[in-house]
Every structure is written in C-alpha cells, then in structure tokens.
Write an enzyme that holds these catalytic residues in place. Structure first.
Site, short mmCIF file in Angstrom:
data_model
loop_
_atom_site.label_atom_id
_atom_site.label_comp_id
_atom_site.label_asym_id
_atom_site.label_seq_id
_atom_site.Cartn_x
_atom_site.Cartn_y
_atom_site.Cartn_z
N LYS A 41 0.85 -1.19 0.00
CA LYS A 41 0.00 0.00 0.00
C LYS A 41 0.88 1.24 0.00
CE LYS A 41 -3.85 1.47 2.84
NZ LYS A 41 -4.56 1.17 4.08
N SER A 127 -8.28 8.41 8.12
CA SER A 127 -7.03 8.97 7.61
C SER A 127 -7.17 9.31 6.12
CB SER A 127 -5.89 7.97 7.79
OG SER A 127 -5.70 7.66 9.13
#
Ligand code: PNS
Length: 158
Positions: A41, A127
C-alpha cells in the site's frame, strides 16, 4: 501487567485514533501502538515518520509505546505477550468488518479483541478522508493533532 495493542496504519494518526489510544491508556497498564508495515500500500508518511509522529502526540501518556510490525497482528501480540487488541468502532459497517477479523484472530491465536465506540465527534473521520481534504486545500484542523496538521500542509501543498 495488563497489556493491550492498538494496531493500525496511522497514515496519519487522527484525533479519532488518539481518543481511542488515550482511553485505552486509562484502562490498561501498557498500550502498544502497532504500526503496520505494508509494502503493498502506498502511503503519505513512511513508517518511521508515522512512528515519530505517534511518539510525539502520545507523549502525555507514559504507558503508551509505539512499535512497527509486519505479518500477522496476532504473531506480534504473541511475541510481545499482549493478550488483547483494542479496535475503535465508528459506525455499524466497521463492526461488520471488525467482527470477522476479531473472530479470525481469536481462532488463530486466542488473542481477544475489544471494541471501543469512537467518540461521536469523530465518527465520520478516517485517515484517507483527512488526506483527501488536506490535498484539496480543505481545513483539517481539529480533526488531527496540530503536528499532523502542520505536516500535512507541508507535504501536500509543497
Ligand atoms: O488502520 P488500518 O489500516 O485500518 O489497520 C488495519 C490493521 C493494521 C489493524 C489490519 O490490517 C491488520 O491487523 N493487519 C495485519 C495482518 C493481519 O493480521 N490480518 C488479519 C488476518 S485475520
């Protein structure tokens, strides 16, 4: 010694995360904030930057420590003698996902998961949303610690 882990990506930490960490620190002798190293990621902040940020914003809690981990969370728990995981639940859809993860983690290892309802003030917060808002010039003050606010502006707006 009653230990618990607060795991996550924390890219970056939000006030919602901080609320869960602080409340866990009042309930447990030792809280380990575990930052996932996820090479698949892409992230805005490196793992080491996230650790430094987490250490700074949790300074007021002497019983909170910050570590990184890769692989399975339950292996990290076993290696560090931590019997339980704390997860914040913002909305019902979080519960759907977290329940399966909790049951799987218990099946794999016997490590328990405890759910803590997020402060309603932060139930919409994540986030990814924070990064999106900051990227397009929106105001994220009050949603993240001041240090994160400053770093987001520096990083996203050059
Ligand atoms: O903040 P995030 O990205 O939602 O945190 C997710 C996290 C790190 C808690 C979760 O992805 C995790 O525990 N990853 C480690 C791999 C693992 O143990 N998976 C569970 C298999 S049942």
């Amino acid at each position: 010694m009653r230990r618990v882990v607060c795991p996550g990506s924390f890219d970056p930490i939000t006030n919602g995360h901080l609320d869960i960490i602080g409340r866990s620190a009042r309930l447990y002798d030792e809280v380990t904030v575990a930052v996932l190293i996820n090479v698949e990621k892409s992230s805005l902040f490196t793992v080491d930057e996230r650790i430094e940020i987490l250490q700074t914003v949790t300074k007021e809690y002497p019983n909170v420590k910050v570590r990184k981990f890769h692989g399975l969370l339950v292996d990290f728990c076993r290696q560090n003698d931590i019997p339980a995981i704390v997860k914040g639940i913002r909305v019902v859809s979080d519960f759907d996902y977290e329940l399966q993860m909790a049951q799987l983690n218990y099946r794999l290892s016997g490590v328990e998961t405890l759910f803590m309802p997020t402060n309603p003030e932060y139930s919409f917060l994540s986030s990814s949303r924070v990064k999106e808002i900051a990227r397009y010039g929106g105001d994220v003050s009050g949603l993240v610690p001041d240090l994160v606010h400053k770093l987001l502006i520096e990083r996203l707006r050059g």
